[in-house]
Design a protein around this motif. Structure first.
Motif, mmCIF file in Angstrom:
data_model
loop_
_atom_site.group_PDB
_atom_site.id
_atom_site.type_symbol
_atom_site.label_atom_id
_atom_site.label_comp_id
_atom_site.label_asym_id
_atom_site.label_seq_id
_atom_site.Cartn_x
_atom_site.Cartn_y
_atom_site.Cartn_z
ATOM 1 N N UNK A 1 14.377 -30.082 9.357
ATOM 2 C CA UNK A 1 13.401 -31.130 9.609
ATOM 3 C C UNK A 1 12.475 -30.615 10.699
ATOM 4 N N UNK A 2 11.307 -30.089 10.308
ATOM 5 C CA UNK A 2 10.405 -29.541 11.315
ATOM 6 C C UNK A 2 9.500 -30.612 11.921
ATOM 7 N N UNK A 3 9.670 -31.856 11.472
ATOM 8 C CA UNK A 3 9.038 -32.963 12.196
ATOM 9 C C UNK A 3 9.811 -33.205 13.494
ATOM 10 N N UNK A 4 11.112 -32.962 13.446
ATOM 11 C CA UNK A 4 11.994 -33.164 14.601
ATOM 12 C C UNK A 4 11.850 -32.038 15.625
ATOM 13 N N UNK A 5 11.868 -30.793 15.159
ATOM 14 C CA UNK A 5 11.757 -29.613 16.023
ATOM 15 C C UNK A 5 10.977 -28.525 15.300
ATOM 16 N N UNK A 6 10.230 -27.716 16.032
ATOM 17 C CA UNK A 6 9.523 -26.593 15.388
ATOM 18 C C UNK A 6 10.514 -25.571 14.812
ATOM 19 N N UNK A 7 10.125 -24.939 13.733
ATOM 20 C CA UNK A 7 10.977 -23.956 13.060
ATOM 21 C C UNK A 7 11.359 -22.811 14.004
ATOM 22 N N UNK B 1 13.548 -14.967 7.207
ATOM 23 C CA UNK B 1 13.407 -16.046 6.237
ATOM 24 C C UNK B 1 12.159 -15.848 5.391
ATOM 25 N N UNK B 2 12.221 -16.462 4.226
ATOM 26 C CA UNK B 2 11.114 -16.450 3.284
ATOM 27 C C UNK B 2 10.986 -17.867 2.751
ATOM 28 N N UNK B 3 9.783 -18.385 2.728
ATOM 29 C CA UNK B 3 9.570 -19.742 2.229
ATOM 30 C C UNK B 3 9.298 -19.689 0.725
ATOM 31 N N UNK B 4 10.078 -20.439 -0.072
ATOM 32 C CA UNK B 4 9.881 -20.415 -1.520
ATOM 33 C C UNK B 4 8.590 -21.106 -1.969
ATOM 34 N N UNK B 5 8.096 -22.016 -1.138
ATOM 35 C CA UNK B 5 6.842 -22.718 -1.424
ATOM 36 C C UNK B 5 5.889 -22.506 -0.257
ATOM 37 N N UNK B 6 4.617 -22.637 -0.523
ATOM 38 C CA UNK B 6 3.630 -22.536 0.544
ATOM 39 C C UNK B 6 3.868 -23.647 1.568
ATOM 40 N N UNK B 7 3.530 -23.371 2.822
ATOM 41 C CA UNK B 7 3.766 -24.310 3.914
ATOM 42 C C UNK B 7 3.197 -25.692 3.612
ATOM 43 N N UNK B 8 1.959 -25.751 3.125
ATOM 44 C CA UNK B 8 1.307 -27.040 2.885
ATOM 45 C C UNK B 8 1.861 -27.781 1.667
ATOM 46 N N UNK B 9 2.685 -27.137 0.859
ATOM 47 C CA UNK B 9 3.284 -27.788 -0.306
ATOM 48 C C UNK B 9 4.665 -28.362 -0.001
ATOM 49 N N UNK B 10 5.166 -28.119 1.202
ATOM 50 C CA UNK B 10 6.531 -28.540 1.528
ATOM 51 C C UNK B 10 6.556 -29.855 2.281
ATOM 52 N N UNK B 11 7.649 -30.586 2.087
ATOM 53 C CA UNK B 11 7.930 -31.806 2.835
ATOM 54 C C UNK B 11 8.423 -31.386 4.220
ATOM 55 N N UNK B 12 7.722 -31.789 5.262
ATOM 56 C CA UNK B 12 8.060 -31.364 6.627
ATOM 57 C C UNK B 12 9.433 -31.868 7.084
ATOM 58 N N UNK B 13 9.902 -32.957 6.489
ATOM 59 C CA UNK B 13 11.214 -33.484 6.876
ATOM 60 C C UNK B 13 12.360 -32.796 6.133
ATOM 61 N N UNK C 1 18.644 -28.733 11.734
ATOM 62 C CA UNK C 1 19.147 -28.158 10.482
ATOM 63 C C UNK C 1 19.794 -29.265 9.664
ATOM 64 N N UNK C 2 19.331 -29.436 8.449
ATOM 65 C CA UNK C 2 19.905 -30.441 7.548
ATOM 66 C C UNK C 2 20.982 -29.832 6.659
ATOM 67 N N UNK C 3 20.746 -28.603 6.187
ATOM 68 C CA UNK C 3 21.774 -27.923 5.389
ATOM 69 C C UNK C 3 21.499 -26.428 5.359
#
Length: 123
Positions: A35-41, A59-71, A110-112
């Motif tokens: 949850x990067x609304x809670x804390x920065x990555x 780490x590698x993001x599977x989706x572009x940053x702007x396509x992801x749910x920040x929570x 960290x959620x999972x």
């Protein structure tokens, strides 16, 4: 299955297991959800790096940053672990990777962190 193929397969698996017994470094790859609304990555990664034995994370993001749910931000994270903190005390093997995974889950934000056992390898 032919007998020679079976022998080769058993020999390969046994060789992997024996080599793993003497390894002190492992890596695991899994999907990290934070949850990067809670804390920065960056802060979350810093806390993961501070877990005893963790030497490197990437780490590698599977989706572009702007396509992801920040929570529920997703990243494919690789964690490399050095067994030095455990070798003198209780030994170090593949089973310690589950303990490290549980420590990662305790990090705030960290959620999972889901890891397939096939994605844990000695290095």
């Amino acid at each position: 299955m032919k007998l020679n193929n079976l022998r080769a397969l058993v020999k390969e698996e046994l060789s992997k297991k024996l080599n793993e017994e003497y390894q002190d470094k492992f890596k695991m790859i899994g999907m990290l959800i934070t949850n990067i609304d809670l804390r920065p990555q960056k802060e979350i990664y810093s806390d993961i790096r501070s877990i005893p034995g963790v030497t490197v994370i990437s780490s590698k993001e599977p989706l572009a940053f702007n396509q992801q749910d920040q929570s529920k931000f997703q990243a494919l994270m690789t964690v490399k672990v050095d067994g030095h903190p455990w070798i003198a005390k209780s030994g170090f093997d593949r089973s310690k990777m589950e303990e490290i995974r549980k420590e990662i889950l305790k990090v705030s934000g960290v959620l999972s962190y889901n890891v397939n056992p096939d994605n844990i390898n000695s290095i």
